[in-house]
Design a protein around this motif. Structure first.
Motif, mmCIF file in Angstrom:
data_model
loop_
_atom_site.group_PDB
_atom_site.id
_atom_site.type_symbol
_atom_site.label_atom_id
_atom_site.label_comp_id
_atom_site.label_asym_id
_atom_site.label_seq_id
_atom_site.Cartn_x
_atom_site.Cartn_y
_atom_site.Cartn_z
ATOM 1 N N PHE A 65 0.508 -0.996 -0.185
ATOM 2 C CA PHE A 65 -0.034 0.089 -0.115
ATOM 3 C C PHE A 65 1.395 1.358 0.006
ATOM 4 N N GLY A 66 1.993 0.894 -0.060
ATOM 5 C CA GLY A 66 2.772 2.115 -0.159
ATOM 6 C C GLY A 66 3.017 3.201 0.797
ATOM 7 N N LYS A 67 2.641 2.400 1.970
ATOM 8 C CA LYS A 67 2.625 3.128 3.336
ATOM 9 C C LYS A 67 2.085 2.009 4.524
ATOM 10 N N ALA A 68 2.591 2.533 6.122
ATOM 11 C CA ALA A 68 2.858 1.039 7.351
ATOM 12 C C ALA A 68 0.906 1.045 7.152
ATOM 13 N N THR A 69 0.295 -0.046 7.602
ATOM 14 C CA THR A 69 -0.529 -0.641 7.351
ATOM 15 C C THR A 69 -1.098 -2.075 8.130
ATOM 16 N N ASN A 70 -2.378 -1.689 9.283
ATOM 17 C CA ASN A 70 -2.460 -2.445 9.796
ATOM 18 C C ASN A 70 -4.236 -3.422 9.895
ATOM 19 N N LEU A 71 -4.717 -4.183 10.533
ATOM 20 C CA LEU A 71 -5.989 -4.580 10.789
ATOM 21 C C LEU A 71 -6.342 -3.652 12.266
ATOM 22 N N THR A 72 -7.776 -3.309 11.104
ATOM 23 C CA THR A 72 -8.300 -2.053 11.953
ATOM 24 C C THR A 72 -8.917 -2.580 13.523
ATOM 25 N N VAL A 73 -9.070 -1.157 14.296
ATOM 26 C CA VAL A 73 -9.533 -1.900 15.477
ATOM 27 C C VAL A 73 -11.207 -1.049 16.063
ATOM 28 N N SER A 74 -11.109 -0.457 14.782
ATOM 29 C CA SER A 74 -12.921 0.431 14.897
ATOM 30 C C SER A 74 -12.797 0.941 13.016
ATOM 31 N N GLY A 75 -14.594 1.059 12.849
ATOM 32 C CA GLY A 75 -14.196 1.720 12.089
ATOM 33 C C GLY A 75 -15.194 2.896 12.443
ATOM 34 N N GLN A 76 -14.940 3.431 12.939
ATOM 35 C CA GLN A 76 -15.643 4.990 13.842
ATOM 36 C C GLN A 76 -15.076 5.850 12.762
ATOM 37 N N LEU A 77 -14.283 5.964 12.562
ATOM 38 C CA LEU A 77 -13.848 7.318 11.924
ATOM 39 C C LEU A 77 -14.171 7.219 10.458
ATOM 40 N N GLN A 78 -14.329 5.656 9.949
ATOM 41 C CA GLN A 78 -14.734 6.027 8.116
ATOM 42 C C GLN A 78 -15.754 5.924 8.469
ATOM 43 N N ALA A 79 -17.176 5.349 9.217
ATOM 44 C CA ALA A 79 -17.659 5.382 10.035
ATOM 45 C C ALA A 79 -19.173 7.524 9.262
ATOM 46 N N GLU A 80 -17.912 7.659 10.330
ATOM 47 C CA GLU A 80 -18.054 9.845 10.047
ATOM 48 C C GLU A 80 -18.505 9.856 8.767
ATOM 49 N N ILE A 81 -17.064 9.824 8.061
ATOM 50 C CA ILE A 81 -17.265 9.627 6.537
ATOM 51 C C ILE A 81 -18.744 9.950 6.223
ATOM 52 N N GLY A 82 -19.919 8.970 6.491
ATOM 53 C CA GLY A 82 -20.691 8.620 6.253
ATOM 54 C C GLY A 82 -21.982 9.140 6.400
ATOM 55 N N ALA A 83 -21.298 9.102 8.608
ATOM 56 C CA ALA A 83 -23.031 10.020 9.008
ATOM 57 C C ALA A 83 -22.651 11.432 8.183
ATOM 58 N N LEU A 84 -21.751 12.175 7.602
ATOM 59 C CA LEU A 84 -22.174 13.213 7.563
ATOM 60 C C LEU A 84 -22.851 13.696 6.092
ATOM 61 N N ALA A 85 -22.335 12.501 5.070
ATOM 62 C CA ALA A 85 -23.775 12.832 4.603
ATOM 63 C C ALA A 85 -24.619 11.907 3.709
ATOM 64 N N LEU A 86 -24.883 10.354 4.530
ATOM 65 C CA LEU A 86 -25.938 10.274 4.677
ATOM 66 C C LEU A 86 -26.855 10.078 5.779
ATOM 67 N N GLY A 87 -26.651 10.988 6.800
ATOM 68 C CA GLY A 87 -27.740 10.968 8.474
ATOM 69 C C GLY A 87 -27.127 9.828 8.795
ATOM 70 N N LYS A 88 -27.261 8.640 9.094
ATOM 71 C CA LYS A 88 -27.514 7.896 9.672
ATOM 72 C C LYS A 88 -26.803 6.461 8.751
ATOM 73 N N VAL A 89 -25.317 6.050 9.959
ATOM 74 C CA VAL A 89 -24.670 4.869 9.311
ATOM 75 C C VAL A 89 -24.705 3.925 11.012
ATOM 76 N N TYR A 90 -24.479 2.881 10.389
ATOM 77 C CA TYR A 90 -23.873 2.174 11.248
ATOM 78 C C TYR A 90 -22.935 1.224 10.051
ATOM 79 N N THR A 91 -21.694 0.333 11.408
ATOM 80 C CA THR A 91 -21.000 -0.609 10.681
ATOM 81 C C THR A 91 -21.160 -2.038 11.737
ATOM 82 N N PHE A 92 -20.323 -3.163 11.254
ATOM 83 C CA PHE A 92 -21.193 -3.908 12.023
ATOM 84 C C PHE A 92 -20.146 -5.537 11.262
ATOM 85 N N GLY A 93 -18.839 -5.067 11.781
ATOM 86 C CA GLY A 93 -17.905 -6.348 11.130
ATOM 87 C C GLY A 93 -16.849 -6.202 11.955
#
Length: 477
Positions: free
Chosen positions: A196-224
């Motif tokens: 990926f051209g940078k250091a990457t990891n397995l996620t500890v949370s989808g929250q930061l990316q979910a904020e992208i969704g909420a600030l466009a779609l209003g209400k979102v959720y992740t489950f993974g």
């Protein structure tokens, strides 16, 4: 084509006097004539009468514990106690028999540790088949709850370049040869040459990316799935676990707490309505395990009684400061019986959380407004300059099940907090831009899925509510 009737469906409206075909695994033998069959469709078993006039002794002897068979016969009213109907076997097909002397599981009580070591078979036991049916039900209820309320399901990345929690306990993802990774001029591993051209990891949370969704779609959720490389061997931690993370725009900490309470009550109610039989079995299992315990060591309520109590009562709500005052005025604290110290600014440990829930309030508790120095950078700073608009939902026996907050929507405050915590703004420039362009008050939380499954099923160890647990030195299957 194989045709059969599922035992659970068959018992709902038994066609007495008709020929039926059932298939499943032998849970037990009562004497040498009565075979107890379960097919996994539910906790219910079906007794099969194996007459000696119809089947020779060699055939019966070949059908051992957990052997897989198909039975065709007449469904009749039972002549004995314990079941309303039974099958009078006319034909038996053995799909998979086993030698009882070689099969790891035996028709007796097995320890949880033994069953974990033989995880390929533990779902065949009554306990674990019930646990994993309930787990399925909770997962379905999660998606139904949010769908019915207008949330959008957002798939956030499993591989990420960000550490949402700031904990640093992450699993590295790389294609490098671990023996000979490329290095830069300073001798450090050169992740610019990685996939990926940078250091990457397995996620500890989808929250930061979910904020992208909420600030466009209003209400979102992740489950993974999420991952934490924490070297912890407790009954409350896993290295791989599932998280449910809703994010809502135009919301504050009060909205967040209301959503959290309503959500977990819905999940519990769904299981009480749709998985009552499995919960009754698990309830009886706990009572049987506790019958020889001292009264003080037993649960104050049965499993179902406790679940009904939780959904019928409002959760207590206190600030961190109020909670700390309650703990420090308690007899337990004054007698020095808490293992971990208490002072303003320290995080609450499981023993403190359980005291609040089980001893003081005697019901679930939401603690809010934690000291900012023990919480993540993205949580909204309160006007007192010392605390943030964070909240934790605490349950009996397991402590925290939900952690959430109102997110910091003020760009200047967020930048200042990131600088104080040593988080490089350039690495999260996209996150800051959510505030720069069209930001708004928003909030969300994370619910550890295995934690709520553990609570609803009453299991003592979190490794027993996930099919294939991952923990330090445990990566079987």
């Amino acid at each position: 084509m194989i045709e059969r009737q599922e035992i659970r469906t068959l018992l709902q409206d038994p066609p007495v006097g008709e020929e039926v075909t059932v298939m499943g695994w032998v849970r037990a033998w009562r004497g040498n004539r009565f075979m107890v069959l379960n097919d996994g469709s539910g906790p219910e078993t079906l007794q099969v009468v194996v007459n000696g006039d119809t089947f020779d002794e060699e055939t019966v002897r070949a059908i051992g514990f957990h052997a897989c068979v198909g039975v065709t016969g007449t469904l009749a009213e039972s002549q004995g106690s314990g079941q309303a109907v039974e099958v009078i076997a006319e034909r038996i097909e053995i799909f998979g028999a086993n030698d009882l002397s070689q099969y790891p599981l035996q028709p007796k009580k097995q320890s949880m540790e033994f069953l974990r070591d033989n995880g390929q078979f533990r779902m065949r036991t009554s306990t674990f088949s019930s646990v994993f049916r309930v787990r399925h039900g909770i997962a379905y209820a999660v998606n139904k709850y949010f769908h019915d309320r207008g949330y959008y399901y957002l798939h956030t990345p499993i591989i990420t370049g960000n550490d949402a929690e700031g904990a640093g306990e992450m699993f590295r993802v790389s294609v490098f040869d671990p023996e000979q990774p490329p290095r830069n001029e300073e001798g450090a591993i050169d992740y610019r040459q990685d996939f990926f051209g940078k250091a990457t990891n397995l996620t500890v949370s989808g929250q930061l990316q979910a904020e992208i969704g909420a600030l466009a779609l209003g209400k979102v959720y992740t489950f993974g799935p999420t991952f934490r490389a924490e070297n912890s061997n407790t009954s409350r931690h896993l290295a791989e676990f599932w998280m449910i993370e809703p994010e809502i725009a135009f919301a504050d900490i009060e909205n967040d707490m209301d959503l959290a309470e309503d959500f977990v009550k819905y999940l519990i109610n769904y299981c009480l309505e749709h998985y009552r039989g499995d919960l009754e079995f698990l309830d009886a299992r706990i009572k049987d395990a506790e019958k020889n315990m001292k009264a003080a060591d037993r649960r104050p309520m049965g499993l179902i009684e406790m679940l009904e109590f939780v959904v019928q009562n409002d959760f207590a709500r206190v600030t961190y400061t109020e909670a700390l005052d309650i703990l420090m005025r308690s007899k337990t604290y004054k007698k020095g019986k808490f293992e971990f110290p208490l002072e303003w600014g320290t995080d609450l440990q499981a023993e403190h959380e359980r005291y609040l829930v089980e001893k003081h309030f005697e019901k679930p508790v939401i603690v809010r407004d934690y000291p900012k120095d023990i919480k993540a950078f993205y949580m909204r700073q309160n006007d007192d300059g010392k605390t943030v608009a964070a909240m934790d939902v605490l349950f009996p026996y397991i402590g925290e099940v939900i952690g959430g907050s109102q997110r910091e929507e003020r760009e200047d405050k967020l930048r200042q907090r990131m600088q104080e915590m040593g988080i490089h703004a350039e690495e999260l420039d996209w996150y800051l831009q959510l505030r720069t362009f069209g930001g708004c008050p928003h909030a969300g939380f994370g619910l550890g899925f295995e934690r709520i499954v553990q609570f609803i099923t009453g299991m003592g160890n979190i490794r027993d509510v996930i099919p294939f647990p991952r923990a330090p030195r445990l990566a079987q299957f």
